[in-house]
Enzyme design. Sequence first.
Site, short mmCIF file in Angstrom:
data_model
loop_
_atom_site.label_atom_id
_atom_site.label_comp_id
_atom_site.label_asym_id
_atom_site.label_seq_id
_atom_site.Cartn_x
_atom_site.Cartn_y
_atom_site.Cartn_z
N THR A 22 129.39 -79.88 96.95
CA THR A 22 130.75 -79.94 96.41
C THR A 22 130.65 -79.77 94.89
OG1 THR A 22 132.90 -81.01 96.53
CG2 THR A 22 131.02 -82.48 96.14
N CYS A 28 136.60 -87.84 90.56
CA CYS A 28 136.37 -87.92 92.00
C CYS A 28 134.93 -88.37 92.25
CB CYS A 28 136.55 -86.55 92.65
SG CYS A 28 138.19 -85.84 92.41
N HIS A 45 134.38 -85.43 99.30
CA HIS A 45 134.83 -85.31 97.90
C HIS A 45 136.10 -86.16 97.79
CE1 HIS A 45 135.39 -82.49 94.21
NE2 HIS A 45 136.27 -83.47 94.10
#
Lengths: 160, 209
Positions: A22, A28, A45
């Site tokens: 990711t 995040c 994620h």
Amino acid sequence: MNVIKVGMADLNIASSPDRIRTVGLGSCVGVALYDKITKIGGLAHIMLPSSTLNKGVLNVAKYADTAIPKLIDDMVKKGADSRRIIAKIAGGAQMFSFSSASEIMRIGPRNVEACKEALRHARIHLNCEDTGGNWGRTIEMDCSTGVLQVRSVNNGVKEF
Amino acid sequence: MTIKWNGMGEIHLDVLKEVGNIGAGNAATALSKLISRDIDMKVPHARIVHFDQITELVGGPDAVVVAILLHINGDVQGSMFFILNEASAKELVKELLPTNDQTPNFTDLEFSALQEIGNILIGSYLTSLIDFTQLNMYHSVPSLAIDMAGAIVSYGLIELSQVGDYAMVIDTSFLDGSKEVEGHFFFLPDPESLNKIFRALGVPLDECH
């Protein structure tokens, strides 16, 4: 070998010899789970700490408290044993510094805390973390070894 | 509250395009004065895009960008980004602070110059929006970051992400005459604020079903 990509507020699983990645984690948090016997890996994620914040159609991959159980579930369905699964997390930065430190500004640290809480709740061992700071991260797990590579613009590449 | 994207028609997108046009037009004039060069503006886009697609507008989530972020408060809440690639930012800063320095890194002074550029540009964008909509808006002090586009833009999506996976993006980019500088404005109004903008401009969402 394929590289499986996980988008923002998204999750997926992969198995050896594939890699799962990711890109651009800021506030995040990327949660990487791994079962070393079956060599099944999962990656989420996560954008927000709790699904209680949700006001629309629920995307379980977006929230720490819903994404982690779903990821474990998906891995177990593929043959992983939840007792063997370990976790590595990265992200949760504070990308911008503003003087007014409202709750929404602290979203990075809150995401990290919520992920740890969800892992504890699911009895998953947190193997290592690379969290905090004020920089973005791209992470990739090699499902043949379980090694998590964390790349950043100014802080180089680390492997866990 | 959920956003009824369906209730939104061409007219709403056109209105938002005009918002981008006026805002960025003023900002481009301000920039042109600042660096004494001609600035060309591209036709703005107003789009509803999935989170993952927003960063594609500036080269993908992995692309390293220079971003200046300001929060908008008042009647309308949201965030506004001014995003440049590193080469463009360097070029822009050179216009203001002539230097022989060829290194790709930014000095503290250059950082602060970039922050000020962002402040001026977003300020003029916002001022024209206030004139146009008669809504009360003010912005925070600017904050600057140089990092992966994904890590940066996601920060502006926190509020929006609580209601869905899509964002209303008003994107305007401009080029200087020699195409050395390319910048993007992203205006990301919070969900409740969108209808306020529409109402102020005479096209409320509810009446258009």
